[in-house]
Design a protein around this motif. Structure first.
Motif, mmCIF file in Angstrom:
data_model
loop_
_atom_site.group_PDB
_atom_site.id
_atom_site.type_symbol
_atom_site.label_atom_id
_atom_site.label_comp_id
_atom_site.label_asym_id
_atom_site.label_seq_id
_atom_site.Cartn_x
_atom_site.Cartn_y
_atom_site.Cartn_z
ATOM 1 N N ILE A 99 0.537 0.536 0.689
ATOM 2 C CA ILE A 99 -0.463 -0.371 0.107
ATOM 3 C C ILE A 99 -0.464 -0.246 -1.412
ATOM 4 O O ILE A 99 -0.486 -1.252 -2.133
ATOM 5 N N ALA A 100 -0.409 0.991 -1.909
ATOM 6 C CA ALA A 100 -0.379 1.197 -3.360
ATOM 7 C C ALA A 100 0.878 0.581 -3.970
ATOM 8 O O ALA A 100 0.821 -0.025 -5.048
ATOM 9 N N ARG A 101 2.000 0.715 -3.285
ATOM 10 C CA ARG A 101 3.248 0.134 -3.793
ATOM 11 C C ARG A 101 3.130 -1.390 -3.873
ATOM 12 O O ARG A 101 3.573 -2.006 -4.853
ATOM 13 N N ASP A 102 2.534 -2.020 -2.851
ATOM 14 C CA ASP A 102 2.349 -3.466 -2.876
ATOM 15 C C ASP A 102 1.459 -3.890 -4.045
ATOM 16 O O ASP A 102 1.743 -4.884 -4.726
ATOM 17 N N GLN A 103 0.404 -3.131 -4.299
ATOM 18 C CA GLN A 103 -0.485 -3.441 -5.412
ATOM 19 C C GLN A 103 0.249 -3.315 -6.748
ATOM 20 O O GLN A 103 0.055 -4.129 -7.647
ATOM 21 N N ILE A 104 1.088 -2.313 -6.861
ATOM 22 C CA ILE A 104 1.857 -2.138 -8.101
ATOM 23 C C ILE A 104 2.830 -3.283 -8.292
ATOM 24 O O ILE A 104 2.987 -3.797 -9.406
ATOM 25 N N GLN A 106 2.447 -6.291 -7.246
ATOM 26 C CA GLN A 106 1.658 -7.456 -7.653
ATOM 27 C C GLN A 106 1.321 -7.374 -9.140
ATOM 28 O O GLN A 106 1.355 -8.372 -9.852
ATOM 29 N N LEU A 107 0.997 -6.162 -9.610
ATOM 30 C CA LEU A 107 0.714 -5.998 -11.037
ATOM 31 C C LEU A 107 1.965 -6.279 -11.872
ATOM 32 O O LEU A 107 1.878 -6.879 -12.939
ATOM 33 N N ASP A 121 4.566 3.288 -10.845
ATOM 34 C CA ASP A 121 5.584 2.987 -9.838
ATOM 35 C C ASP A 121 6.497 4.188 -9.628
ATOM 36 O O ASP A 121 6.863 4.511 -8.507
#
Length: 141
Positions: A99-104, A106-107, A121
């Motif tokens: 989930i954190a990787r997906d958010q990164i 997106q950023l 990242d």
């Protein structure tokens, strides 16, 4: 040392309780008295009873009459439970990292502070590497 089935099961039950006792060795005795919580104590008692029952069942299923082997089997059963719990915690951590990787990502797509995003990242990639190494060390596929 050979024994009857009931005696071997008793040794398996004692071994099951040993895991709870060793867990309490990491707790400061002064804090036990000062911060005593009856609910936590009851939880440890229930856990000990469950692990003792599990140890006795494993000895019974294996029809072990040797006391030393019965003790080993009694310790093995709780160890398997603890291993399974640890594995599920690793899976949860892996999901959080995804989930954190997906958010990164997106950023990065929005191009918000690219220096910070690349640092985060890299940290996430390192965490994935460690999580995969640990999970394969204990649970090889």
């Amino acid at each position: 040392m050979m024994a009857g089935q009931k005696e071997a099961m008793a040794w398996g039950a004692i071994a099951g309780a040993v895991t709870v006792l060793t867990e309490t060795l990491t707790i400061d005795p002064a804090s036990l008295i000062k911060d005593f919580d009856p609910i936590v104590f009851l939880g440890y008692c229930v856990k000990a009873i469950i692990l003792m029952t599990l140890g006795a069942i494993v000895v019974r299923v294996n029809q072990e009459l040797n006391i030393l082997k019965a003790f080993q089997l009694g310790i093995m059963a709780p160890a398997l439970i603890v291993g399974i719990q640890s594995g599920s915690k690793l899976k949860d951590a892996n999901k959080e990292l995804l989930i954190a990787r997906d958010q990164i990502q997106q950023l990065q797509a929005k191009d918000i502070n690219p220096g910070l995003v690349s640092t985060v990242d890299s940290t996430i990639n390192f965490c994935f590497l460690i999580a995969n190494l640990v999970s394969h060390e204990f649970y090889p596929i």
